[in-house]
Motif scaffolding. Sequence first.
Motif, PDB file in Angstrom:
ATOM      1  N   LEU A  48     -16.731  -3.249   2.213  1.00 41.64           N
ATOM      2  CA  LEU A  48     -17.373  -2.485   1.154  1.00 41.64           C
ATOM      3  C   LEU A  48     -16.862  -1.060   1.305  1.00 41.64           C
ATOM      4  O   LEU A  48     -17.002  -0.463   2.385  1.00 41.64           O
ATOM      5  N   LEU A  49     -16.247  -0.517   0.264  1.00 37.54           N
ATOM      6  CA  LEU A  49     -15.606   0.788   0.350  1.00 37.54           C
ATOM      7  C   LEU A  49     -16.025   1.682  -0.815  1.00 37.54           C
ATOM      8  O   LEU A  49     -16.209   1.200  -1.935  1.00 37.54           O
ATOM      9  N   GLY A  50     -16.114   2.972  -0.534  1.00 37.19           N
ATOM     10  CA  GLY A  50     -16.242   3.943  -1.599  1.00 37.19           C
ATOM     11  C   GLY A  50     -14.878   4.152  -2.238  1.00 37.19           C
ATOM     12  O   GLY A  50     -13.852   3.726  -1.705  1.00 37.19           O
ATOM     13  N   GLN A  72      -7.346   5.591  -0.236  1.00 31.55           N
ATOM     14  CA  GLN A  72      -6.561   5.763   0.991  1.00 31.55           C
ATOM     15  C   GLN A  72      -6.098   4.413   1.537  1.00 31.55           C
ATOM     16  O   GLN A  72      -4.932   4.257   1.911  1.00 31.55           O
ATOM     17  N   PHE A  73      -6.994   3.454   1.592  1.00 30.01           N
ATOM     18  CA  PHE A  73      -6.648   2.126   2.116  1.00 30.01           C
ATOM     19  C   PHE A  73      -5.600   1.444   1.229  1.00 30.01           C
ATOM     20  O   PHE A  73      -4.643   0.868   1.719  1.00 30.01           O
ATOM     21  N   ALA A  74      -5.809   1.489  -0.089  1.00 29.57           N
ATOM     22  CA  ALA A  74      -4.911   0.806  -1.019  1.00 29.57           C
ATOM     23  C   ALA A  74      -3.517   1.431  -1.037  1.00 29.57           C
ATOM     24  O   ALA A  74      -2.543   0.756  -1.371  1.00 29.57           O
ATOM     25  N   ALA A  85      -1.671  -9.067  12.813  1.00 31.10           N
ATOM     26  CA  ALA A  85      -2.884  -9.858  12.993  1.00 31.10           C
ATOM     27  C   ALA A  85      -4.125  -9.012  13.261  1.00 31.10           C
ATOM     28  O   ALA A  85      -5.231  -9.405  12.904  1.00 31.10           O
ATOM     29  N   GLY A  86      -3.996  -7.851  13.914  1.00 33.98           N
ATOM     30  CA  GLY A  86      -5.169  -7.068  14.298  1.00 33.98           C
ATOM     31  C   GLY A  86      -5.934  -6.496  13.124  1.00 33.98           C
ATOM     32  O   GLY A  86      -7.126  -6.747  12.962  1.00 33.98           O
ATOM     33  N   PHE A  87      -5.259  -5.696  12.304  1.00 33.27           N
ATOM     34  CA  PHE A  87      -5.927  -5.041  11.179  1.00 33.27           C
ATOM     35  C   PHE A  87      -5.359  -5.433   9.826  1.00 33.27           C
ATOM     36  O   PHE A  87      -6.092  -5.781   8.910  1.00 33.27           O
ATOM     37  N   ALA A  88      -4.066  -5.310   9.672  1.00 37.24           N
ATOM     38  CA  ALA A  88      -3.469  -5.419   8.342  1.00 37.24           C
ATOM     39  C   ALA A  88      -3.737  -6.763   7.679  1.00 37.24           C
ATOM     40  O   ALA A  88      -4.184  -6.811   6.524  1.00 37.24           O
ATOM     41  N   ASP A  89      -3.456  -7.846   8.371  1.00 32.97           N
ATOM     42  CA  ASP A  89      -3.651  -9.164   7.758  1.00 32.97           C
ATOM     43  C   ASP A  89      -5.111  -9.391   7.354  1.00 32.97           C
ATOM     44  O   ASP A  89      -5.373  -9.796   6.212  1.00 32.97           O
TER      45      ASP A  89
END
Length: 188
Positions: free
Chosen positions: A55-57, A63-65, A74-78
Motif C-alpha cells: 500500500l503506497l502513497g 519513486q518506486f515506479a 529475489a530479495g526485493f525487486a522480484d
Amino acid sequence: MRRIIVTEFITLDGVVEAPGGNETAHPHGGWQTKYRSAEAGQYKVDELASVDALLLGRKTYDQFAAFWPTQTGAGFADPINKLPKYIVSGSLKKTDWNNCHILRDVAKDIAALKQSDGGDILVYGSATLAKSLLHHDLVDELHLMLFPVMVGGGLKLFDDNLELKKFDLKSSRAFDSGALILEYTAGS
C-alpha cells in the motif's frame, strides 16, 4: 481480516525518510547510509516476504515506479514487482507498473481492502498516507527502524494533532550499527 503494517525509517527526533535521502530539503539527507548492515537488510527482506500486498502513497509510488520495474533479484525487486500494489491518490489517473490498483478514499477504500481476502499489507514510507491511516485507526502494526541520529527537521511521522493512539510492543531488536527495530501492534 487483513492487517495493515506501516514500516518506516525514523530518527530519534521523529523524521522519516527513504534510504535515498532526497525527499526533504534539509542538509542531512541520506542519514541512514551510515547505519546500513546485512542484518538490517535481511530484516527488510523478511518483512517484505511476510506480506501479500503493498500500500503506497502517490509520492512513494512515483519513486518506486521510477526504479523497481527495471530491477531484478529475489530479495526485493522480484517480490515488489510481483505483489499487488494499492496506490492511494486523488490525482493519479493510471499506472504503468504492473499489478497496481488506484484507491481514492483512505477511510472507505482501505477499510474495504482490509476486509478482502488475502494476507497482510505493507505500507512502505508514505508518511502522508501513514498519518491518515493512523488518524482513521487503520494501522494494525508499526515497524519502526529507529536510527541513533537527530537531523533537526524534515518530514515527521507523528504530528502534534493531540490524538491518543495506544500501541503495544510486539518485539524489539538492536543491530550492531546502533539502529533498533521496534515492532508495535495497535493497542486497545
